[in-house]
Design an enzyme around this catalytic site. Structure first.
Site, PDB file in Angstrom:
ATOM      1  N   TYR A  26       0.871  -0.945  -0.151  1.00 19.78           N
ATOM      2  CA  TYR A  26       0.066  -0.438   0.028  1.00 19.78           C
ATOM      3  C   TYR A  26       0.891   1.392   0.142  1.00 19.78           C
ATOM      4  CZ  TYR A  26      -4.052   2.372   0.624  1.00 19.78           C
ATOM      5  OH  TYR A  26      -5.515   3.444   0.520  1.00 19.78           O
ATOM      6  N   SER A  28       3.272   3.642  -2.970  1.00 14.40           N
ATOM      7  CA  SER A  28       2.646   4.830  -3.982  1.00 14.40           C
ATOM      8  C   SER A  28       2.076   4.883  -5.090  1.00 14.40           C
ATOM      9  CB  SER A  28       4.407   5.224  -4.157  1.00 14.40           C
ATOM     10  OG  SER A  28       3.665   6.082  -5.371  1.00 14.40           O
ATOM     11  N   GLN A  29       2.637   3.335  -5.320  1.00 15.99           N
ATOM     12  CA  GLN A  29       1.513   2.739  -6.906  1.00 15.99           C
ATOM     13  C   GLN A  29       0.785   2.018  -6.113  1.00 15.99           C
ATOM     14  OE1 GLN A  29       1.611   2.873  -9.653  1.00 15.99           O
ATOM     15  NE2 GLN A  29       3.096   4.770 -10.327  1.00 15.99           N
ATOM     16  N   SER A  52       2.866  -4.241   9.419  1.00 19.01           N
ATOM     17  CA  SER A  52       2.499  -3.079   7.975  1.00 19.01           C
ATOM     18  C   SER A  52       2.128  -1.996   8.931  1.00 19.01           C
ATOM     19  CB  SER A  52       1.826  -3.499   6.630  1.00 19.01           C
ATOM     20  OG  SER A  52       1.715  -2.285   6.050  1.00 19.01           O
ATOM     21  N   SER A  54       1.298   0.684   7.363  1.00 20.75           N
ATOM     22  CA  SER A  54      -0.005   0.960   6.225  1.00 20.75           C
ATOM     23  C   SER A  54      -1.512   0.345   6.655  1.00 20.75           C
ATOM     24  CB  SER A  54       0.323   0.530   5.012  1.00 20.75           C
ATOM     25  OG  SER A  54       1.721   1.023   4.086  1.00 20.75           O
ATOM     26  N   VAL A  86      11.999  -6.657  -3.142  1.00 16.76           N
ATOM     27  CA  VAL A  86      11.343  -7.408  -2.089  1.00 16.76           C
ATOM     28  C   VAL A  86      10.114  -8.239  -2.161  1.00 16.76           C
ATOM     29  CG1 VAL A  86       9.501  -6.821  -0.240  1.00 16.76           C
ATOM     30  CG2 VAL A  86      11.274  -5.175  -0.357  1.00 16.76           C
ATOM     31  N   GLN A  87      10.259  -8.074  -3.665  1.00 19.22           N
ATOM     32  CA  GLN A  87       9.312  -9.077  -4.024  1.00 19.22           C
ATOM     33  C   GLN A  87       9.136 -10.549  -4.679  1.00 19.22           C
ATOM     34  OE1 GLN A  87       8.166  -7.885  -8.119  1.00 19.22           O
ATOM     35  NE2 GLN A  87       7.866  -5.749  -8.092  1.00 19.22           N
ATOM     36  N   HIS A 109       6.197  -3.110 -12.840  1.00 13.30           N
ATOM     37  CA  HIS A 109       6.948  -2.771 -13.709  1.00 13.30           C
ATOM     38  C   HIS A 109       7.420  -4.191 -14.038  1.00 13.30           C
ATOM     39  CE1 HIS A 109      10.791  -1.577 -14.173  1.00 13.30           C
ATOM     40  NE2 HIS A 109      11.788  -2.096 -13.305  1.00 13.30           N
ATOM     41  N   GLU A 196      15.523   5.824 -16.143  1.00  8.65           N
ATOM     42  CA  GLU A 196      17.222   5.697 -15.085  1.00  8.65           C
ATOM     43  C   GLU A 196      18.152   6.189 -15.248  1.00  8.65           C
ATOM     44  OE1 GLU A 196      13.309   3.090 -12.342  1.00  8.65           O
ATOM     45  OE2 GLU A 196      15.243   2.460 -13.141  1.00  8.65           O
TER      46      GLU A 196
END
Length: 342
Positions: A26, A28-29, A52, A54, A86-87, A109, A196
């Site tokens: 939860y 920015s995106q 969390s 969040s 982290v994914q 992404h 980037e």
């Protein structure tokens, strides 16, 4: 021939009827996608780890929050809205064991999938919906009745509905109001990393610092160097953003234009492009990703050392002093702020 642009008429939110959409994370995106989809009439839940910070925020926003594993079990479409490094760990621990046949994984992404940090099971769909802007803008534009342009991609299409799901998600977050282009995980990932590193962050930061240092080392006041090499960059970037390079040149003086077209190529020259091509090759071969994974797992020692060195650069002290003289500028104290992991 221009790429096809998908708009509202090409997408159908009806594909989400009787389906649950989960957003894992939860930040920015994640918050923008979740809230926009919720307000588009979709059933949205949030997946977060037990401690969390969040959780309370998401609940205050009217969303149901579950532990990550439970959210995956309950959902039909699962967006992994977590930082790249982290994914893989969260996927292995909480997502993969609960990813049953027929579900759909969604990313914003392509790095984790394209470079095999995440191994996809063959019986699920895998798609991408990547807005071309930060989450707070995705949210703000949606609230204003507008939309952020986005990219979609299909990596696996087990259900034969993957593209329709991607377009529906893009519509739900408002992106089809502006326009959506189709790409691939490979193309999005490699071009995003290159932009980037070579231009937007790495290239621009290095150019600004080098220009500042050149003037200061020649005896000019650091304040003058800051104004000319950093402060006024926003003016030029805004002009390019609004009207392209040619439009920017139309708006500046003849003297600035002549210096631009005759001296610019001496700074960014053939040697620069040779290095850009090396950077792109490192991205394409996976060398950069392997290096970044190793750095992250090793405790981010080089990463933190280089960031701290940048914070101590004279341009930062000079800039902080000068920005204090600009009451019209929104002040942002972002030191210490980290991307939300969940």
């Amino acid at each position: 021939m221009p790429a096809k642009v998908y708009t509202d008429k090409d997408a159908d939110l009806g594909i989400f009827k009787n389906k649950t959409l989960a957003v894992i994370g939860y930040g920015s995106q994640g918050h923008a996608h979740a809230l926009n989809l919720k307000e588009s009439g979709c059933e949205v839940i949030i997946g977060l780890y037990a401690g969390s910070k969040s959780r309370d925020v998401a609940i205050q926003h009217g969303l149901k929050v579950y532990d990550t594993a439970e959210a995956v079990r309950r959902a039909d479409v699962i967006m992994i809205a977590l930082p790249d490094m982290v994914q893989a760990d969260v996927y292995k621990k909480d997502i993969a064991p609960n990813l049953t046949k027929g579900k759909c994984l969604l990313f914003s992404h392509g790095l984790a999938v394209h470079f095999d940090l995440i191994k996809l099971p063959k019986d699920v769909d895998c798609i991408m919906v990547a807005p071309k802007g930060p989450g707070h803008m995705v949210r703000r534009l949606y609230v204003e009745g507008k939309g952020m342009p986005a990219l979609i991609a299909v990596e696996q299409n087990k259900s034969k509905q993957a593209k329709k799901i991607a377009l529906a998600w893009a519509k739900g977050i408002g992106s089809t109001r502006a326009g959506v282009l189709q790409t691939t995980f490979k193309e999005e990932c490699e071009t995003d990393l290159f932009g980037e590193q070579a231009v937007l962050c790495g290239g621009a930061s290095a150019l600004v610092q080098a220009g500042f240092e050149t003037l200061v080392e020649a005896g000019y006041q650091p304040e003058m160097a800051y104004f000319e090499c950093l402060h006024e960059l926003k003016l030029i970037c805004d002009l390019m953003y609004e009207s392209g390079i040619a439009g920017m040149r139309f708006s500046i003086s003849e003297t600035a234009k002549y210096g631009d077209i005759t001296r610019g190529p001496r700074v960014v020259n053939k040697k620069t492009k040779v290095e850009m091509k090396k950077i792109l090759k490192e991205i394409q071969t996976g060398k950069f990703t392997k290096e970044w994974v190793k750095e992250h797992k090793g405790g981010l020692k080089k990463y933190n050392k280089l960031l701290k060195a940048g914070e101590k650069h004279q341009i930062e002290k000079t800039g902080a002093y000068l920005r204090g003289m600009m009451p019209w500028m929104t002040k942002k104290n972002i030191k210490g702020v980290q991307a939300s992991y969940a």
